[in-house]
Every structure is written in C-alpha cells, then in structure tokens.
Design an enzyme around this catalytic site. Structure first.
Site, short mmCIF file in Angstrom:
data_model
loop_
_atom_site.label_atom_id
_atom_site.label_comp_id
_atom_site.label_asym_id
_atom_site.label_seq_id
_atom_site.Cartn_x
_atom_site.Cartn_y
_atom_site.Cartn_z
N ARG A 188 2.70 5.14 6.36
CA ARG A 188 3.13 4.46 7.59
C ARG A 188 3.69 3.07 7.31
O ARG A 188 4.25 2.43 8.20
CB ARG A 188 1.95 4.33 8.57
N CYS B 150 0.84 -1.20 0.00
CA CYS B 150 0.00 0.00 0.00
C CYS B 150 0.88 1.25 0.00
O CYS B 150 1.99 1.26 0.52
CB CYS B 150 -0.92 0.01 1.22
N CYS C 248 -6.13 0.18 6.90
CA CYS C 248 -5.86 0.69 5.56
C CYS C 248 -6.99 1.64 5.14
O CYS C 248 -8.16 1.24 5.12
CB CYS C 248 -5.74 -0.48 4.57
N ASP D 234 0.34 3.81 1.66
CA ASP D 234 0.25 4.43 2.99
C ASP D 234 1.63 4.80 3.53
O ASP D 234 2.54 3.98 3.54
CB ASP D 234 -0.43 3.42 3.93
N HIS E 131 -2.26 -3.99 5.03
CA HIS E 131 -2.04 -3.55 6.43
C HIS E 131 -3.38 -3.22 7.07
O HIS E 131 -4.29 -2.73 6.40
CB HIS E 131 -1.10 -2.34 6.48
CO CO Z 1 -3.44 1.20 2.94
#
Ligand code: CO
Length: 209
Positions: free
Chosen positions: A45, A41, A100, A43, A97
């Site tokens: 993080r 992803c 998400c 993302d 994750h």
């Molecule tokens: Co995500």
C-alpha cells in the site's frame, strides 16, 4: 492483479510515455542521477514513487519489511554505500507508515520463525524507548509512536555508517524521517532534531575523521 494484465499495462505505459516524448527511453537508458535515496517498507500500500510524485530516474529506492536499516544487513548497507558514495544523493529518506504489519508483529509476543531476527531489530527500538512507549495507554497510539520511533532509529543507523559520515564531512547531505499516513494519504515529516541526535550519536559512533 492478473499477471497478463501487467504486460498489457506495461505496453499502454510505454505508448503513453513515447507519445509525450519519443526519446524518453533512449534518455532513460543513458544513466541515473537521483538526488534522493528512499528507504521504505515493502508494504504493497506504500508505493514509494507514487506518493512522492516521482518519476523514473528521480529516486533510488530500497524497501524491506518495516523500513529497517539493521547494522549488519549487507543488502541495505550496499544500497546506502552505492547511493551515497557513487550516485552522490543529497538526501536519505527513511519512510515508515502507520499500520505497518512489521511493526505490529514486533509488538506481539509470538514466534514467527525466520522473521524473528528481523523483528528483533524493531523490538530493540521498543526496548530503547520502553519508558515512553509503556506510558502510552492507548494501544493504537503506542503502535503509531513505535512506527515513528522506529523511523528515527533507522535514521540514526544511516548516520552510523562510515559512508554517510564521510559524505557529511565532504558535502551537503541530510537524512529525513518521514511517515506515510495510510489513513489520509499524507506524507508526514517527523522533523527529527538531527543536530541534537547527531551530537549524541557521534560521540559514540564517529567513524570518519
Ligand atoms: Co510496513
């Protein structure tokens, strides 16, 4: 994060690397032979290399919203084609994750404009597993399970590609479904039973002889 700071960080990193190995960048420029293709992803993080302890040259990385492998996405298809056929990676990892935002958004009935067709791929995962998901009363647990099932479905999408099936016929290659647990920092191997899924999937999607 300040943009100027990035250049300072970069220059510190170059010095650190050169202190350890003066030929580091000379060697890095010679080429790559990663053994792993990681699809994760976008993302901020979930940093692909950092959570795996991987350095430059070790992992070929593709990231998009909610670690998707849509069948008609030329971007991820090209990444898989290049990594499997030319770099000859031995492992394809799809890593989702918990928490998400993409998966969460797909669970909300809302018009998100250009994101709608992308999120529809996740909604399709929900529809495919609707009876299991609807039976989970706790909304957070249902959300976590959708993250896992989405990883599983994207692994199946990898197996559906001709390039993966050809590689599977010719050499050792495997696909792995993982979830990064933001709460604990741990990577979880979903240990998806690919043998069983493969048998089912290949009945319909077999492309390579
Ligand atoms: Co995500």
């Amino acid at each position: 994060m300040k943009i100027d700071q990035i250049f300072q960080n970069n220059s510190d990193w170059v010095s650190k690397r050169l202190n350890l190995d003066k030929d580091y960048f000379v060697n890095l420029s010679k080429g790559q032979k990663p053994e792993v293709l990681y699809i994760g992803c976008s993302d901020s993080r979930v940093t692909a290399e950092e959570v795996m302890g991987a350095g430059p040259g070790e992992v070929f990385v593709h990231r998009n919203i909610a670690n998707m492998v849509p069948n008609t996405d030329l971007n991820v298809a090209s990444v898989i084609e290049y990594a499997v056929k030319y770099l000859k990676v031995n492992h394809v990892v799809v890593c989702g994750h918990y928490f998400c935002g993409g998966v969460k958004a797909a669970m909300q009935p809302a018009d998100l404009g250009l994101l709608n067709p992308w999120l529809a791929n996740i909604r399709d995962v929900y529809r495919t597993h609707q009876s299991e998901l609807d039976a989970i009363q706790d909304e957070e647990k249902r959300y976590m399970r959708l993250v896992e099932l989405n990883v599983q479905e994207q692994c199946i999408n990898v197996v559906k590609t001709a390039v993966y099936q050809e590689a599977m016929r010719d050499r050792e290659i495997s696909v792995h479904g993982w979830v990064f647990d933001i709460h604990s920092g741990s990577l979880i191997d979903l240990k998806i039973d690919f043998k069983k899924i493969l048998d089912e999937v290949m009945d319909i999607y077999k492309l390579a002889e």
